[in-house]
Design an enzyme around this catalytic site. Structure first.
Site, PDB file in Angstrom:
ATOM      1  N   ARG A  49      53.170  39.931  65.941  1.00  0.00           N
ATOM      2  CA  ARG A  49      52.774  39.765  64.530  1.00  0.00           C
ATOM      3  C   ARG A  49      51.255  39.691  64.420  1.00  0.00           C
ATOM      4  O   ARG A  49      50.560  39.579  65.422  1.00  0.00           O
ATOM      5  CB  ARG A  49      53.427  38.513  63.941  1.00  0.00           C
ATOM      6  CG  ARG A  49      53.211  37.297  64.833  1.00  0.00           C
ATOM      7  CD  ARG A  49      53.107  36.004  64.119  1.00  0.00           C
ATOM      8  NE  ARG A  49      51.955  35.958  63.236  1.00  0.00           N
ATOM      9  CZ  ARG A  49      50.698  35.753  63.660  1.00  0.00           C
ATOM     10  NH1 ARG A  49      50.397  35.599  64.955  1.00  0.00           N
ATOM     11  NH2 ARG A  49      49.707  35.705  62.786  1.00  0.00           N
ATOM     12  N   GLY A  50      50.778  39.729  63.151  1.00  0.00           N
ATOM     13  CA  GLY A  50      49.325  39.699  62.928  1.00  0.00           C
ATOM     14  C   GLY A  50      48.828  41.133  62.830  1.00  0.00           C
ATOM     15  O   GLY A  50      49.220  41.984  63.645  1.00  0.00           O
ATOM     16  N   ARG A  92      57.445  46.809  58.753  1.00  0.00           N
ATOM     17  CA  ARG A  92      56.758  45.860  57.869  1.00  0.00           C
ATOM     18  C   ARG A  92      55.779  46.655  56.991  1.00  0.00           C
ATOM     19  O   ARG A  92      54.982  47.431  57.530  1.00  0.00           O
ATOM     20  CB  ARG A  92      55.987  44.803  58.686  1.00  0.00           C
ATOM     21  CG  ARG A  92      56.899  43.950  59.576  1.00  0.00           C
ATOM     22  CD  ARG A  92      56.166  42.733  60.132  1.00  0.00           C
ATOM     23  NE  ARG A  92      56.004  41.710  59.129  1.00  0.00           N
ATOM     24  CZ  ARG A  92      55.199  40.645  59.268  1.00  0.00           C
ATOM     25  NH1 ARG A  92      54.499  40.496  60.380  1.00  0.00           N
ATOM     26  NH2 ARG A  92      55.094  39.739  58.312  1.00  0.00           N
ATOM     27  N   ASP A 238      45.477  41.131  56.133  1.00  0.00           N
ATOM     28  CA  ASP A 238      46.462  42.156  56.517  1.00  0.00           C
ATOM     29  C   ASP A 238      46.125  43.513  55.925  1.00  0.00           C
ATOM     30  O   ASP A 238      46.496  44.552  56.477  1.00  0.00           O
ATOM     31  CB  ASP A 238      47.858  41.727  56.083  1.00  0.00           C
ATOM     32  CG  ASP A 238      48.341  40.600  56.970  1.00  0.00           C
ATOM     33  OD1 ASP A 238      48.056  39.439  56.637  1.00  0.00           O
ATOM     34  OD2 ASP A 238      48.934  40.892  58.024  1.00  0.00           O
ATOM     35  N   ASN A 247      46.700  38.718  52.430  1.00  0.00           N
ATOM     36  CA  ASN A 247      46.855  37.903  53.646  1.00  0.00           C
ATOM     37  C   ASN A 247      48.081  37.010  53.444  1.00  0.00           C
ATOM     38  O   ASN A 247      48.758  37.077  52.408  1.00  0.00           O
ATOM     39  CB  ASN A 247      45.580  37.090  53.915  1.00  0.00           C
ATOM     40  CG  ASN A 247      45.584  36.451  55.292  1.00  0.00           C
ATOM     41  OD1 ASN A 247      45.863  37.119  56.289  1.00  0.00           O
ATOM     42  ND2 ASN A 247      45.308  35.164  55.385  1.00  0.00           N
TER      43      ASN A 247
HETATM   44  O1  MRU Z   1      53.493  37.561  58.898  1.00  0.00           O
HETATM   45  P1  MRU Z   1      52.396  37.543  59.923  1.00  0.00           P
HETATM   46  O2  MRU Z   1      52.465  36.378  60.831  1.00  0.00           O
HETATM   47  O3  MRU Z   1      52.265  38.867  60.637  1.00  0.00           O
HETATM   48  O4  MRU Z   1      51.090  37.372  59.028  1.00  0.00           O
HETATM   49  C1  MRU Z   1      49.835  37.351  59.675  1.00  0.00           C
HETATM   50  C2  MRU Z   1      48.721  37.041  58.771  1.00  0.00           C
HETATM   51  O5  MRU Z   1      48.856  36.930  57.579  1.00  0.00           O
HETATM   52  C3  MRU Z   1      47.352  36.948  59.399  1.00  0.00           C
HETATM   53  O6  MRU Z   1      46.558  36.043  58.715  1.00  0.00           O
HETATM   54  C4  MRU Z   1      46.691  38.337  59.339  1.00  0.00           C
HETATM   55  O7  MRU Z   1      47.523  39.299  59.905  1.00  0.00           O
HETATM   56  C5  MRU Z   1      45.389  38.357  59.990  1.00  0.00           C
HETATM   57  S1  MRU Z   1      45.568  38.451  61.733  1.00  0.00           S
HETATM   58  C6  MRU Z   1      44.114  38.615  62.520  1.00  0.00           C
END
Ligand code: MRU
Length: 354
Positions: A49-50, A92, A238, A247
């Site tokens: 994730r991220g 996603r 994101d 985000n």
């Molecule tokens: O649902 P996730 O855990 O993938 O969401 C991640 C985020 O919202 C982070 O803040 C974003 O991806 C920045 S990561 C460097």
């Protein structure tokens, strides 16, 4: 302490190795995806994730598809890989890096003259995306030093750390660089309901590096700001469009509170997170399983059939953002949209890669 590298590509096996993020901090496990379907499932359940990590995973996934292909002709080979790319893109919808990583490797493949050449180019392109993300996060960390005063108390949300990237992190990359530079800083990590990326991942990463961190629930942030105990808010992104930053859900709430209390609100993200031609209204926000809200890590927190709304992200309008910390400098939107456009064009034509 060994650097955290949550995603590694092993072309000779072929496989993708990743740190399984759903079970941290209770357990640290490195798992292996040996097929595109393994990888797609890992992304969907947030094992990987991220935004930047998703870009790396997407790129490696397309290269894995190429290496696993038994196609006899080039058109058949391309057809299979385009199908796998489609599967990966459907995991996603919000983080743009996923699409960037997939399309970058796909485009490299499409320009090859044979299956063998395509496989080798895909591997190189995927490995380069991982390497570039490492360099980029360290560069973001250096850029961000100028906004972190010595003694700063920083509020962050979700996890924009090494676990969300190939190494170092974006928002946590800036925090790591400040710590490494000898600044005495402390972090308030919001737990980040419903999946607790802040509580589980951000605190774990920061404690591992000996950086002072205090865990709070998301609803405690406003009080801390009002009491004058937060000097700046620093989060990842994101997708950055011309009028907003997407985000993790909850980010907008922190931005509104920060403005109300005159506290700087910064985003840290690579240029690959920009989607500057789009506007907020064009973007799909992922809605996830209602059971993520009706339960917390297996424990029931609401009636099993209560209606639920579970968006994974929100959009923060650009006027609430003090600056976007990137590998090329700190930008403000809409003021710097032309310069961002120029850098992005340069990157696409190979002229401006770090
Ligand atoms: O649902 P996730 O855990 O993938 O969401 C991640 C985020 O919202 C982070 O803040 C974003 O991806 C920045 S990561 C460097």
């Amino acid at each position: 302490m060994e650097p955290l590298r949550p995603i590694l590509f092993h072309p000779h096996i072929p496989s993708i190795e990743y740190i399984e993020q759903t079970i941290l901090p209770d357990a640290y496990e490195v798992r292996t995806a040996r097929s595109v379907s393994d990888l797609a499932q890992a992304i969907q359940r947030l094992g990987i994730r991220g935004a930047p990590a998703l870009g790396c995973a997407g790129a490696c996934g397309v290269a894995l598809s190429a290496l696993l292909s038994k196609a006899a002709t080039f058109p058949e080979f391309l057809e299979q890989i385009r199908h796998d790319a489609h599967v990966l893109k459907n995991t996603r919808p919000t983080a743009v890096n996923l699409f960037y990583g997939i399309d970058h490797v796909l485009c490299t493949l499409e320009h090859a003259r044979s299956i063998e050449e395509a496989k080798s180019k895909a591997v190189d392109a995927a490995q380069e995306i991982i390497e570039a993300d490492r360099r980029t996060c360290h560069a973001i960390g250096k850029t961000g030093l100028s906004v972190i005063p010595d003694g700063a108390r920083i509020l962050t949300h979700c996890n924009a750390g090494a676990l969300a990237c190939a190494e170092w992190g974006t928002a946590l990359g800036v925090i790591r660089s400040a710590h490494e530079a000898g600044k005495k800083i402390s972090v308030f990590a919001c737990e980040t309901r419903p999946l607790l990326q802040g509580a589980r991942l951000t605190t774990w990463e920061l404690m591992r590096d000996g950086i002072e961190v205090t865990l709070i629930t998301d609803s405690m942030a406003a009080v801390l700001m009002r009491k004058g105990e937060i000097d700046l808010v620093l989060v990842g992104a994101d997708r950055i469009v011309s009028d907003a930053v997407f985000n993790k859900i909850g980010t907008y709430m922190h931005a509104v509170c920060a403005q109300a209390h005159n506290i700087p609100f910064y985003i840290a993200a690579p240029l690959s997170t920009f989607d500057e031609k789009s506007r907020e209204a064009d973007i799909t926000i992922e809605e996830r399983d209602p059971d993520e809200i009706r339960t917390v890590r297996g424990c029931i927190t609401g009636p099993k059939d209560v209606p639920v709304w579970n968006p994974a992200f929100d959009a923060t309008p650009v006027h609430l953002i003090s600056g976007i910390i990137t590998e090329y400098g700190i930008f403000s939107l809409p003021r710097d949209s032309d310069i961002i456009d120029q850098i992005r064009k340069g990157e696409r034509t190979g002229g401006a890669v770090l």
